[in-house]
Every structure is written in C-alpha cells, then in structure tokens.
Design an enzyme around this catalytic site. Sequence first.
Site, mmCIF file in Angstrom:
data_model
loop_
_atom_site.group_PDB
_atom_site.id
_atom_site.type_symbol
_atom_site.label_atom_id
_atom_site.label_comp_id
_atom_site.label_asym_id
_atom_site.label_seq_id
_atom_site.Cartn_x
_atom_site.Cartn_y
_atom_site.Cartn_z
ATOM 1 N N LYS A 19 0.832 -1.200 0.000
ATOM 2 C CA LYS A 19 0.000 0.000 0.000
ATOM 3 C C LYS A 19 0.867 1.250 0.000
ATOM 4 O O LYS A 19 0.597 2.210 -0.724
ATOM 5 C CB LYS A 19 -0.916 0.010 1.219
ATOM 6 C CG LYS A 19 -1.788 1.264 1.316
ATOM 7 C CD LYS A 19 -2.542 1.349 2.613
ATOM 8 C CE LYS A 19 -1.632 1.704 3.788
ATOM 9 N NZ LYS A 19 -2.378 1.966 5.040
ATOM 10 N N SER A 20 1.904 1.237 0.818
ATOM 11 C CA SER A 20 2.768 2.413 0.931
ATOM 12 C C SER A 20 3.435 2.741 -0.396
ATOM 13 O O SER A 20 3.510 3.909 -0.800
ATOM 14 C CB SER A 20 3.831 2.173 2.011
ATOM 15 O OG SER A 20 3.230 1.945 3.263
ATOM 16 N N ARG A 119 -8.086 11.508 13.137
ATOM 17 C CA ARG A 119 -6.638 11.334 13.175
ATOM 18 C C ARG A 119 -5.935 12.687 13.048
ATOM 19 O O ARG A 119 -6.385 13.567 12.317
ATOM 20 C CB ARG A 119 -6.189 10.357 12.080
ATOM 21 C CG ARG A 119 -6.770 8.968 12.279
ATOM 22 C CD ARG A 119 -6.377 8.004 11.175
ATOM 23 N NE ARG A 119 -4.964 7.693 11.181
ATOM 24 C CZ ARG A 119 -4.387 6.800 10.372
ATOM 25 N NH1 ARG A 119 -5.133 6.154 9.485
ATOM 26 N NH2 ARG A 119 -3.102 6.562 10.432
ATOM 27 N N SER A 165 5.341 9.778 10.313
ATOM 28 C CA SER A 165 6.323 10.119 9.272
ATOM 29 C C SER A 165 5.631 10.563 7.986
ATOM 30 O O SER A 165 6.273 11.112 7.091
ATOM 31 C CB SER A 165 7.216 8.909 8.976
ATOM 32 O OG SER A 165 6.452 7.843 8.414
ATOM 33 N N SER A 191 9.124 6.046 12.636
ATOM 34 C CA SER A 191 8.948 5.234 11.422
ATOM 35 C C SER A 191 9.811 5.739 10.263
ATOM 36 O O SER A 191 9.344 5.879 9.126
ATOM 37 C CB SER A 191 7.465 5.201 11.009
ATOM 38 O OG SER A 191 6.658 4.699 12.042
ATOM 39 N N ASP A 307 3.676 -0.944 12.538
ATOM 40 C CA ASP A 307 2.511 -1.616 11.957
ATOM 41 C C ASP A 307 2.539 -3.118 12.191
ATOM 42 O O ASP A 307 1.526 -3.794 11.975
ATOM 43 C CB ASP A 307 2.430 -1.336 10.450
ATOM 44 C CG ASP A 307 1.747 -0.006 10.151
ATOM 45 O OD1 ASP A 307 1.232 0.628 11.087
ATOM 46 O OD2 ASP A 307 1.738 0.398 8.970
ATOM 47 N N LYS A 334 -3.321 5.669 15.182
ATOM 48 C CA LYS A 334 -3.558 5.056 13.872
ATOM 49 C C LYS A 334 -5.063 4.858 13.666
ATOM 50 O O LYS A 334 -5.872 5.629 14.170
ATOM 51 C CB LYS A 334 -2.806 3.732 13.790
ATOM 52 C CG LYS A 334 -1.295 3.868 13.936
ATOM 53 C CD LYS A 334 -0.647 4.258 12.627
ATOM 54 C CE LYS A 334 0.868 4.131 12.686
ATOM 55 N NZ LYS A 334 1.490 4.343 11.369
ATOM 56 N N ARG A 338 -4.034 1.512 18.953
ATOM 57 C CA ARG A 338 -3.677 0.106 18.774
ATOM 58 C C ARG A 338 -3.122 -0.544 20.033
ATOM 59 O O ARG A 338 -3.318 -1.750 20.245
ATOM 60 C CB ARG A 338 -2.700 -0.025 17.599
ATOM 61 C CG ARG A 338 -3.400 0.184 16.267
ATOM 62 C CD ARG A 338 -2.478 0.167 15.087
ATOM 63 N NE ARG A 338 -3.239 0.032 13.834
ATOM 64 C CZ ARG A 338 -2.733 0.156 12.622
ATOM 65 N NH1 ARG A 338 -1.443 0.426 12.473
ATOM 66 N NH2 ARG A 338 -3.499 0.021 11.555
#
Length: 435
Positions: A19-20, A119, A165, A191, A307, A334, A338
């Site tokens: 995805k990134s 967020r 990040s 990150s 993650d 996130k 989490r």
Amino acid sequence: MTTVDGFGPVLNARIPGSKSLTNRAVLIAAGAPGTSRVRAPLVSDDTIAFRNALTECGTRVEGSPLDEFWEVTGTGRGPVGPARLWCADAGTAARFLPPYVATGRGTFLVNGSPQLCSRPQRPLLEALRRLGADVETSAGKGLPLRVRADGLAGGEITVDSSLSSQYLSGLLMAAPLMEQGLVVRAEALVSSPYVDMTVTLMRHFGARVDERPDGGLRVEPGGYTATDVVIEPDASTASYVFAAAAVTGRTVTVPGLAAESPQGDLRFVEVLEKAGAKVAATATATSVTGTGRLRGGFAVHMGDISDTFMTLAAITPLADAPITIHGIGHARLKESDRIAAVTQNLRACGIETHQGDDWITVHPGEPRPARIACHRDHRIAMAFSVLGLARPGTITLDDPQCVAKTFPDFHAEMRRLFPAYEHPHAVGETTEEER
C-alpha cells in the site's frame, strides 16, 4: 510446492502489493509529465480511495483489465481545482494530498470517514501554512479541510514528525513541484524507514533529493520524469503469514519480497528470528520457518516497524516467556488506539497484558474463546486471526471484512495456506463455505 529438509512443505504466499509503495508511486506519477505504469499495484479500499481522489484532481489513472498495472498520466505540475477529494479511511491520502494540491491552483475540499477525521493533522497543516499555503479546517485539527491553492514557492522548514512520518513524506513528494524546491528537517521522527522509501521512490522518478550534513533533506525544483515501477508485496501484510509459519511449524515464502526491500517492515522477520523462527532472505524472496517453539523473555523496540507490533503481541501468548514491545506510542493515533485495542482483546482472551504510554507487555497463557473488537482496524483483525489459527475455535472477529482496507482476500489466502484456518466470522455471519 517444495520442501525444506526437516521442515515439511514450503508454502508460497500470495501477498498483495505494498500500500505504501502503491500510493506513493501513483501520487508521484501524477506529478510527472507523460504516462507512467505502476505494475502490480495493491487494489484495496485504501488505494482505490487514493486513486479516485487523484482522478478528481484531473489525473488520468487507467487500469488494465485485471489491474496488472495502472497507467497514470501526469501533467508535470500541481493539479487545478475546484475538486472534492474523498479519502475514505486512507491515512496516506489525508497526509499526502494536501501538500500536493497546495502546489496547484484552485480550491480543494479534502474529507474522509469519521475515523479518518479523528486522526491528527496539525503538524502537517502548520508546516503548509508556514510555506504560505491557505489551509482552513472546520475543527482546527484535521479533516475536513479546504486548501485554496496558488502554488507554493517552497523554502526551508522543520516539521514535527513525532506523530507520523507521513507528514514529512507528503511534503517531500510535493517539493519537486514547488518553485524553489524545499529544505526540510524532521523533528522527533518516527517510522523513519517510510521516509527512506519515499526518497527512494522519488529518485526513481527522477527527483533530485540530497541529504544535508545536519540531517535535513534538500529537494531541488524541477518535477519528476514519467517512468514505470513494479510494486513489491506488502511487507506489513506479509507479517501475518510469517507469524503463522512461526506458530504452526511450517515454512512460508513470499516471492518478490527481497532482502534489499525498501520496506522497513520486512525487519519483522528479524523479530521472529529472535523469537526462535528460522529466516531466509534472498534477492528474490523471504521465507520464515517455524521450529515448534516460540521464545519469549526479551524486549524489543518496534517504533520503526510499528505496523507489525500487533502481529507479535497477538502471538506472544504462545511464547515461553513474556515479551515487551516499546517505542510504539504513535500507534495510539492510527486507525485505532492500537496499544489499547491489543490490550483489551488479549485480556478478553484471558491473557495477562500490561500497557504504558509507548509500550506493551504480553505474558504467555492459554487463550480462552473471545470475540475480538476490531475497531474497524484491519491490522487488529489480521493479527488476531493468526492467534485463531494457532488455537482453532478461540477467536471470533466482530468485523472480519475490515481487512479489505489492505488485503481483501486475507481470509481466503490464510485458508489456502493453512487448511486448518477457520474463518473468524462475526456472530450471525455466514461464510462462503456455509452459503
């Protein structure tokens, strides 16, 4: 299927594209004059939302019949509004699109789901305003927001990167479209491998990015050059099948996920190795083999690969001693908090778990049956599914389909790799097999 002496069959996992990498590549290609091909893109809720938002900005993105590649035709400059951009749940869209549209002309309205609107965006918006962007938010913190764009001159700036990040990555990818380029420094960066990934991909598309002696980055103006890029399998997603190998004593290989991957989350296999698994990474693939024993009794800093911390935490009850994971405070911001979500769910399984601002300690124990609260978070669902594989019948997810955010075929692929895998469907839901 091949075998490894002493360890039985080697299973080749079909992990979708990163995805990134997909969202970064599509955005950068949108800023390059001409047509680029993004091969093997991830096709999921997040990437489709990102692709659709770029289409609303005037970028042409066309997929091949089976989405083996996307053709992105860019203009070499910022977009022209007006446009309404819907980000759905995609954090990358919320952080990458505002700097990009600020380099264009016109008015852009950026919005998303209630989950995404909660967020934080403040460090990014403050950075954009210091660069001269006209950004207005209704709540003062994040989405929804309005950008009245008239191009960006660029300049020199420091951005608070302690929460994500992605703020820094968004500014960097927009920088070649600024009149003077950009010198940017990160403050309290988390990150960092994701920023390295961003820079690597920018350079692939012809951007000039230099590291300065003070740790900052200088991006020269001049835009990008259209080119093709191949998206490798998602290392964060691969963590679930690698963990499944570690707890089942089998060998799982992810072809295309190479030792030199720019994805920092591939370092999760090093954590599994510390926990007793065998790891082999080559120029073409990465494999993990479970040895029948999961070791605990250590602490590990996972701030750069946060993650994947949930994957480790979810299987720690099967270890022979507690494991403490620290450096993960930003994971509270996130898709869900989490750390709190993992703690809540492990305790529901009867597992002794303790948490602090940026750490969690999980003790060994035999999980009891529990309904896992996913909080609409794909990574919570996939991580606890691995625990359910190791202890069949113990795990039910309240939202099994939230995995579509990054891996729509997750449950089917787990069942293909591990026939004992039981679809952890929600109460009252029927599986395909039952239909």
